[in-house]
Design an enzyme around this catalytic site. Structure first.
Site, mmCIF file in Angstrom:
data_model
loop_
_atom_site.group_PDB
_atom_site.id
_atom_site.type_symbol
_atom_site.label_atom_id
_atom_site.label_comp_id
_atom_site.label_asym_id
_atom_site.label_seq_id
_atom_site.Cartn_x
_atom_site.Cartn_y
_atom_site.Cartn_z
ATOM 1 N N GLU A 219 0.831 -1.210 0.000
ATOM 2 C CA GLU A 219 0.000 0.000 0.000
ATOM 3 C C GLU A 219 0.865 1.259 0.000
ATOM 4 O OE1 GLU A 219 -2.761 -0.814 3.266
ATOM 5 O OE2 GLU A 219 -4.010 -1.937 1.867
ATOM 6 N N ASP A 298 -8.368 -9.356 3.685
ATOM 7 C CA ASP A 298 -7.990 -8.239 4.549
ATOM 8 C C ASP A 298 -9.010 -8.093 5.677
ATOM 9 O OD1 ASP A 298 -6.924 -5.979 5.618
ATOM 10 O OD2 ASP A 298 -7.399 -4.656 3.958
ATOM 11 N N GLU A 326 -12.544 -2.979 12.167
ATOM 12 C CA GLU A 326 -12.571 -2.223 10.908
ATOM 13 C C GLU A 326 -13.722 -2.642 9.994
ATOM 14 O OE1 GLU A 326 -8.928 -2.414 8.690
ATOM 15 O OE2 GLU A 326 -9.796 -1.352 6.975
HETATM 16 C C1 GCU Z 1 -6.121 -2.506 5.744
HETATM 17 C C2 GCU Z 1 -6.536 -1.235 6.416
HETATM 18 C C3 GCU Z 1 -5.427 -0.211 6.423
HETATM 19 C C4 GCU Z 1 -4.156 -0.864 6.985
HETATM 20 C C5 GCU Z 1 -3.821 -2.135 6.241
HETATM 21 C C6 GCU Z 1 -2.675 -2.914 6.869
HETATM 22 O O1 GCU Z 1 -5.965 -2.306 4.368
HETATM 23 O O2 GCU Z 1 -7.669 -0.705 5.786
HETATM 24 O O3 GCU Z 1 -5.839 0.871 7.215
HETATM 25 O O4 GCU Z 1 -3.108 0.035 6.897
HETATM 26 O O5 GCU Z 1 -4.926 -2.985 6.275
HETATM 27 O O6 GCU Z 1 -2.949 -3.925 7.498
HETATM 28 O O7 GCU Z 1 -1.531 -2.539 6.721
#
Ligand code: GCU
Length: 604
Positions: A219, A298, A326
């Protein structure tokens, strides 16, 4: 900041006479309890065992139990809480107020509250904590520099008497960002030297630090792949710097293409972690722990266990759970995660029949994302405290039963009165199923509002870059992940591959995770998929209405503050359940034009 100590499982100490003995034959952190002629005793091989034994004893006394002959030891040596707290004070995916540890770019906290928190965590056996978010942003990168280290060391000091060690989340790109080097290439000697110097400095301030946690190539975070290096190269350069101090690298496996084209039906996000990491088995240093999310997607409401769990015989692994809700109701909706965790630990992975068979062997740590913050009741929803408590219990012993754990939490928190305990236990134990009923159906996942992840949006993630598709059409829905489709099922052991690949044997709650099916496919209940979707979404709302009625009926038995705050949350949950029901049912009705057999209200 005001906070409550009295409405938690950890009540004020009850006085009792306690004898402590040393028994070196007991395993590390383990204990043996007994009560002879009214004298309670805790035997242990070490100080941590004494601490855990005395908490266990006090639980038994508070619960009114009479059998004290218990011997216990943790399944894994590391039971870790990951806070996703930003140094600004905002908690990523936090639903319980501001960070307990940070404010306005600094470490800032109420020492009394933090001491109580450390005790609370130790009382359920948690022994590692990371305060800062895996997404290391702003000044939090500097937690490993002289600028913030003294404050971090002071915070670590509070946790030390409770046998809780500190982990720091670090940015893979630190050599460039903090050290001014031209590269963070893990094979560059200058980079290795930089990490060694950084580790030496951190250990001078915090000699018992557990290690560094890294989210890399994930990400938009920097990582070794972007530099043409492997995940093992990246993890090892940091691990080698930590090794002389006894530290570890906790390296997350949440690596996937987050810029996928939705038109591309071959790239399948659930395959990513296994594809990236499994071939590297044996190339990670001994002090690297790979941190693997329990599911391949996730933290979804329903997904299978990750095929990566247990698939690397020569690599230490941690399973990562999520306590913060979440995708599971954001501490507005009731969702007792113990039910999910019992299932995760009893579900098959790789070549074993149960995840818990691997715990203590390949899986040497259990980690979870924390759900606490500065709210007076710590967790936003008072009943979400049960999730923190349950995490400690499952990390200590993955063979726990949700029913026992939740029953104990209720007894310790609200008392052992059966008129309260039984209905509340029933609410908690069914809460996962109820949430799932009004959520995305049969393992389809991702029908949530984008970004914040609360409430329904059936196509919110459908045309996005995140690899999150259900591809619903007028006639069918779901992704074929068998060998005829994306080939994902081949990542499992052959017996699981076979089980999941056949719609007749695939667990029905995950049918649309593994298969693309027509809406008129008949489930074991005799209902079509579409009728099942309509029915469960109506039922989910009715179940929440029943929760509210049950809660109101228990008013005389509940402390007023807890009664009022939970009632307020349940009412918001009802609104959410109705929204899910109407949006999801309408979505499928408009797509298929097939009416509900029972003629209930669906919006044309
Ligand atoms: C999910 C989550 C993010 C988090 C990511 C992770 O995508 O929405 O907020 O940073 O997981 O586990 O790194």
């Amino acid at each position: 900041m005001p906070y409550r100590e009295d409405r938690l499982w950890l009540q004020t100490d009850a006085p009792y006479e306690l004898k402590c003995e040393t028994d070196l034959a007991l395993p590390p952190e383990g204990y043996r309890l007994s009560c002879i002629n009214g004298v309670y005793s805790v035997a242990s091989a070490d100080e941590a065992g004494k601490l855990y034994g005395s908490y266990a004893l006090r639980e038994k006394i508070l619960l009114g139990e009479t059998d004290f002959s218990v011997t216990s030891a943790p399944a894994v040596s590391e039971r870790i809480l990951n806070h996703w707290d930003n140094i600004t004070g905002v908690v990523e995916r936090g639903y319980s107020g501001a960070s307990l540890f940070f404010q306005n770019g600094n470490i800032s906290y109420d020492p009394e509250r933090i001491r109580f928190y450390a005790r609370l965590l130790a009382s359920v056996g948690i022994n590692r904590i990371c305060f800062n978010n895996v997404n290391v942003t702003g000044r939090s990168a500097k937690l490993i520099t002289g600028e913030l280290l003294p404050d971090l060391a002071a915070l670590a000091e509070i946790f030390r008497p409770y046998h809780i060690k500190i982990i720091v989340a670090v940015d893979f790109n630190s050599p460039v960002m903090l050290g001014g080097l031209p590269t963070s290439d893990p094979l560059d000697e200058g980079v290795a030297v930089w990490w060694r110097a950084a580790a030496d400095m951190v250990y001078a301030a915090i000699p018992d630090l557990a290690g560094f946690l890294v989210k890399a190539d994930s990400e938009f975070r920097a990582g070794p792949a972007a530099l043409g290096r492997t995940q093992a190269d990246g993890a090892n350069v940091i691990a080698r710097a930590l090794k002389p101090h006894g530290g570890k690298t906790y390296w997350r496996c949440f690596v996937y293409n987050c810029e996928q084209d939705w038109r591309d039906a071959q790239t399948d996000r659930p395959k990513a972690a296994y594809d990236h990491f499994q071939p590297l088995d044996g190339t990670f240093d001994g002090n690297v722990i790979l941190q693997i999310k329990y599911g391949p997607s996730d933290f979804q409401v329903r997904e299978p266990n990750s095929p990566l769990l247990g698939a690397m015989r020569n690599t230490a692994q941690a399973i990562e759970l999520q306590i913060t809700q979440e995708y599971t109701g954001q501490q507005i909706d009731l969702y007792a995660l113990a039910a999910q965790w019992e299932e995760i630990f009893t579900s098959p992975v790789s070549d074993t029949r149960q995840t818990r068979d691997l715990v203590g062997r390949e899986i040497i740590a259990v980690t979870a994302v924390a759900n606490t913050g500065r709210d007076e009741n710590w967790t936003g929803h008072t009943l979400a405290q049960a999730n923190l408590y349950a995490f400690g219990r499952f990390a200590w012993n993955p063979a726990e039963k949700a029913k026992d754990v939740l029953n104990d939490w209720i007894g310790l928190t609200f008392g052992t009165e059966p008129q309260l305990r039984e209905p509340l236990l029933n609410m908690l134990l069914t809460s996962r199923d109820v949430y799932e009923k009004y959520n995305a159906p049969l393992g389809v996942c991702w029908m949530v509002n984008i970004h914040h992840h609360y409430g329904p949006s059936p196509e919110g993630y459908e045309f996005m870059k995140w690899g999150t598709y259900h591809r619903a059409s007028r006639t069918s829905i779901g992704v074929d992940r068998t060998e005829k489709g994306t080939g994902y099922t081949a990542q499992y052991h052959p017996y699981l591959d076979k089980l999941y690949s056949d719609p007749a044997t695939c667990p029905e709650e995950m049918l649309l995770y593994f298969h693309r099916m027509p809406y008129d496919y008949i489930l074991k209940s005799g209902k079509t998929i579409l009728q099942h979707i309509y029915d469960t979404h109506f039922e989910g709302v009715e179940d929440v209405e029943n929760y509210i009625a049950t809660w109101i009926s228990m008013k005389p038995l509940l402390p007023d503050s807890a009664y009022q705050s939970v009632l307020e949350r349940l009412r918001r949950q009802l609104d959410n359940a109705k929204e899910w029901r109407d949006v999801i049912n309408t979505y499928f009705y408009r797509l298929t034009e097939i009416p509900d057999e029972k003629g209930r209200m669906i919006y044309p």
